[in-house]
Design an enzyme around this catalytic site. Structure first.
Site, PDB file in Angstrom:
ATOM      1  N   GLY A  76       2.924 -16.650  10.744  1.00 54.08           N
ATOM      2  CA  GLY A  76       1.701 -16.209  11.400  1.00 54.08           C
ATOM      3  C   GLY A  76       0.692 -17.328  11.453  1.00 54.08           C
ATOM      4  O   GLY A  76       0.823 -18.332  10.737  1.00 54.08           O
ATOM      5  N   CYS A 103       7.452 -19.132   6.328  1.00 52.95           N
ATOM      6  CA  CYS A 103       6.183 -19.788   6.643  1.00 52.95           C
ATOM      7  C   CYS A 103       5.015 -19.005   6.051  1.00 52.95           C
ATOM      8  O   CYS A 103       4.877 -18.932   4.834  1.00 52.95           O
ATOM      9  CB  CYS A 103       6.060 -19.996   8.155  1.00 52.95           C
ATOM     10  SG  CYS A 103       4.868 -21.279   8.615  1.00 52.95           S
ATOM     11  N   TYR A 104       4.175 -18.370   6.883  1.00 54.35           N
ATOM     12  CA  TYR A 104       3.084 -17.554   6.348  1.00 54.35           C
ATOM     13  C   TYR A 104       3.634 -16.475   5.429  1.00 54.35           C
ATOM     14  O   TYR A 104       3.014 -16.123   4.410  1.00 54.35           O
ATOM     15  CB  TYR A 104       2.294 -16.918   7.488  1.00 54.35           C
ATOM     16  CG  TYR A 104       1.115 -16.067   7.039  1.00 54.35           C
ATOM     17  CD1 TYR A 104      -0.150 -16.619   6.874  1.00 54.35           C
ATOM     18  CD2 TYR A 104       1.278 -14.713   6.794  1.00 54.35           C
ATOM     19  CE1 TYR A 104      -1.222 -15.847   6.478  1.00 54.35           C
ATOM     20  CE2 TYR A 104       0.214 -13.918   6.385  1.00 54.35           C
ATOM     21  CZ  TYR A 104      -1.039 -14.491   6.236  1.00 54.35           C
ATOM     22  OH  TYR A 104      -2.096 -13.711   5.821  1.00 54.35           O
ATOM     23  N   HIS A 194      11.047 -22.807   9.575  1.00 59.07           N
ATOM     24  CA  HIS A 194      11.490 -21.697  10.425  1.00 59.07           C
ATOM     25  C   HIS A 194      13.010 -21.743  10.598  1.00 59.07           C
ATOM     26  O   HIS A 194      13.525 -22.479  11.446  1.00 59.07           O
ATOM     27  CB  HIS A 194      10.802 -21.766  11.792  1.00 59.07           C
ATOM     28  CG  HIS A 194       9.344 -21.430  11.737  1.00 59.07           C
ATOM     29  ND1 HIS A 194       8.881 -20.139  11.782  1.00 59.07           N
ATOM     30  CD2 HIS A 194       8.255 -22.227  11.602  1.00 59.07           C
ATOM     31  CE1 HIS A 194       7.560 -20.137  11.693  1.00 59.07           C
ATOM     32  NE2 HIS A 194       7.155 -21.398  11.575  1.00 59.07           N
ATOM     33  N   GLU A 196      14.819 -19.506  11.922  1.00 58.85           N
ATOM     34  CA  GLU A 196      15.242 -18.726  13.088  1.00 58.85           C
ATOM     35  C   GLU A 196      15.336 -19.544  14.365  1.00 58.85           C
ATOM     36  O   GLU A 196      15.936 -19.085  15.345  1.00 58.85           O
ATOM     37  CB  GLU A 196      14.283 -17.547  13.308  1.00 58.85           C
ATOM     38  CG  GLU A 196      12.882 -17.907  13.773  1.00 58.85           C
ATOM     39  CD  GLU A 196      11.908 -18.245  12.655  1.00 58.85           C
ATOM     40  OE1 GLU A 196      10.690 -18.212  12.897  1.00 58.85           O
ATOM     41  OE2 GLU A 196      12.370 -18.550  11.529  1.00 58.85           O
ATOM     42  N   ASP A 252      19.278  -4.350  34.135  1.00 66.80           N
ATOM     43  CA  ASP A 252      18.661  -3.380  33.238  1.00 66.80           C
ATOM     44  C   ASP A 252      18.908  -1.945  33.680  1.00 66.80           C
ATOM     45  O   ASP A 252      19.392  -1.112  32.905  1.00 66.80           O
ATOM     46  CB  ASP A 252      17.153  -3.641  33.132  1.00 66.80           C
ATOM     47  CG  ASP A 252      16.844  -5.086  32.779  1.00 66.80           C
ATOM     48  OD1 ASP A 252      17.711  -5.735  32.156  1.00 66.80           O
ATOM     49  OD2 ASP A 252      15.755  -5.567  33.136  1.00 66.80           O
ATOM     50  N   LYS A 394      16.853  -9.355  26.898  1.00 70.79           N
ATOM     51  CA  LYS A 394      17.764  -9.442  28.039  1.00 70.79           C
ATOM     52  C   LYS A 394      19.184  -9.806  27.616  1.00 70.79           C
ATOM     53  O   LYS A 394      20.159  -9.236  28.119  1.00 70.79           O
ATOM     54  CB  LYS A 394      17.230 -10.453  29.051  1.00 70.79           C
ATOM     55  CG  LYS A 394      18.130 -10.690  30.260  1.00 70.79           C
ATOM     56  CD  LYS A 394      18.225  -9.459  31.151  1.00 70.79           C
ATOM     57  CE  LYS A 394      16.957  -9.285  31.949  1.00 70.79           C
ATOM     58  NZ  LYS A 394      17.095  -8.217  32.962  1.00 70.79           N
TER      59      LYS A 394
END
Length: 538
Positions: A76, A103-104, A194, A196, A252, A394
């Site tokens: 964050g 992180c945060y 991070h 991710e 979709d 998506k």
């Protein structure tokens, strides 16, 4: 701590969460405003564990009700020591399940457990060399199987600088002495970087270590499980009623239609509306595809005259979307009025649609653009809304389409906006402009496919600009229209980079459009990334 401004996220309502997590191993991600929070959830799912986004201040009893296998605290943009900084319920550390702070998230976890967080003397942004503390790579640990030195992606201005004896540092960088940490007595782990993002090469391994080794997850969740859960929920909710599905021919709505056909069969009616804003031969393609692949009640409505009448003289993009949305609803009301026992309307709303429209947030959100299929449905419509893809990105929808057995050419089709070419003809709309853009767009896609670039790009389309340009054709001066070509690469459509189309392909595209589309004498290529630009021009 300092990061790029957070993107707004849309944690699921609790009633939705209860239904989605039922029967699944689940790891909730507490959202502290990170620009990467959606990516964390996606990476967890890719590791075979179901993940949902929740508010950072979710009460601990609501967390406990999910029976989580673990909990992740996201990054964050705030500093934990600032007044009003987002905080989580400290009782979550008493649940007895492993917690990973990123992180945060690491900083808030460490502070709640007695450490000190301060502004760093040297901030770290981008790729940084990480050194793992000897003994921290043992089997079953957070950093198991990682090399002693590796690259990680940093984005912080604060650091954990004073660790109580209950903490064990696991890794460091040249300017961050505590880049990874664990608690001796509580199952809390933290990483300042991070894991991710793709810029952390061994990041997925770290997340997998946390999920499979530390949280003891089986890692068996697959998109097929999501499908099974949604089918059961749809059947339970719909009962004996009928469902009306707005079918556009895109990925979709096609996946929604296939899912509903699997769940309720003959109780489904699909309505395809020709609004006059479609790509070339789109109506014929939809009819051929869906009448051939699905045993459903498909109704095709030609309302192009009404839509174009509503848009006459309108140049404001938000007003275009509003008018299209209103007419879309009216057409649906009329088209579905003779469907007996129709109580539900199904839509292919995705998570990015919800985020960008500013609907369903736990906090303030920027309304970037309106989506005609997100919110704003009038009460008199008479339908309850079903949005089975609302929590998916998506790429996950494409995987779901494959599980459902949809044709590959349909599953991998590029997105097309709900308002259609109305937001690709900049300024007022006329039939002549639409026809010109259709011809240019068809040539563009032909060349992208012919050069094997369709699957390598995420979205490619032409835009008709509201300007004229001087040109020379033969021996005469021309003053004609300008076409912009937009091609992007992205994983989740929340961020995107412009595609590096080879120059010779761009040259062919330009030559063909100018030579074959009467009224165009100039083609330009859009090299803007998202952010700051959006993918569509309007």
């Amino acid at each position: 701590m300092t990061q790029a401004p957070p993107t707004a996220t849309a944690p699921q309502p609790l009633d939705d969460l209860a239904a989605q997590v039922a029967g699944n191993e689940v790891v909730p991600v507490l959202d502290f405003g990170s620009q990467y929070v959606q990516l964390i959830a996606r990476r967890v799912r890719e590791c075979g564990v179901f993940s949902v986004l929740v508010r950072h201040d979710i009460p601990v009893d609501e967390l406990a009700a999910m029976k989580p296998k673990g909990i992740i605290l996201s990054g964050g943009p705030a500093s934990v020591y600032e007044q009003g900084a987002p905080r989580c319920d400290p009782r979550l550390f008493e649940l007895g399940v492993p917690v990973l702070g990123i992180c945060y998230g690491m900083q808030i976890g460490c502070e709640l457990l007695g450490a000190k967080v301060k502004n760093a003397h040297a901030r770290e942004y981008g790729g940084t060399s990480l050194r793992i503390t000897p003994g921290s790579q043992s089997p079953g640990s957070l950093l198991s199987s990682l090399p002693e030195k590796t690259t990680v992606w940093m984005s912080h201005g604060d650091q954990v600088q004073e660790l109580p004896p209950a903490f064990i540092p696991l890794a460091a960088t040249n300017t961050c002495p505590v880049a990874a940490v664990k608690h001796k007595d509580k199952p809390f782990y933290g990483v300042q970087f991070h894991p991710e993002v793709t810029h952390t090469p061994h990041g997925v391994e770290i997340l997998r270590n946390f999920l499979l080794n530390i949280c003891a997850c089986e890692g068996s969740w697959q998109m097929a499980h999501f499908l099974e859960t949604q089918v059961q929920q749809i059947r339970q909710r719909v009962g004996n009623s009928r469902v009306v599905c707005g079918l556009s021919g895109g990925v979709d709505s096609s996946v929604v239609a296939a899912m509903l056909a699997k769940a309720i069969g003959k109780q489904l009616t699909c309505i395809f509306v020709d609004n006059g804003l479609l790509r070339k031969n789109e109506r014929e393609l939809v009819e051929t595809t869906f009448r051939g692949h699905f045993d459903i009640d498909l109704r095709v409505i030609d309302a192009s005259k009404e839509f174009l009448g509503d848009l006459a003289g309108i140049d404001d993009p938000q007003e275009k979307r509003k008018r299209i949305g209103h007419r879309f609803i009216e057409v649906f009301k009329h088209a579905s009025s003779d469907i007996p026992n129709a109580h539900y309307l199904a839509q292919g709303t995705l998570y990015p649609d919800v985020i960008e429209s500013g609907h369903g947030y736990s906090g303030a959100a920027a309304n970037i653009k309106l989506h005609h299929n997100v919110g704003g449905l009038p009460a008199e419509l008479g339908f309850e809304l079903i949005e089975p893809l609302r929590s998916l990105f998506k790429d996950e929808v494409r995987k779901l389409g494959q599980v459902l057995g949809l044709p590959e050419q349909l599953v991998w089709r590029h997105p097309f906006p709900g308002p259609g070419l109305a937001v690709r003809v900049l300024g007022p709309i006329t039939r002549e402009k639409l026809d010109l853009l259709r011809d240019a767009d068809e040539i563009l896609l032909e060349e992208i496919v012919a050069n094997s670039l369709y699957r390598k790009t995420s979205q490619v389309f032409a835009v008709l600009l509201p300007v004229k340009a001087v040109g020379v054709m033969g021996d005469g001066r021309t003053y004609e229209s300008v076409i912009a070509v937009r091609a992007v690469e992205t994983q989740d459509f929340m961020t995107a980079d412009w595609a590096r189309i080879p120059y010779d392909v761009l040259a062919t595209i330009s030559n063909r459009i100018i030579n074959e589309v009467r009224g165009v004498n100039r083609v330009v290529y859009d090299i803007s990334s998202k952010p700051p630009a959006t993918i569509e021009w309007e």
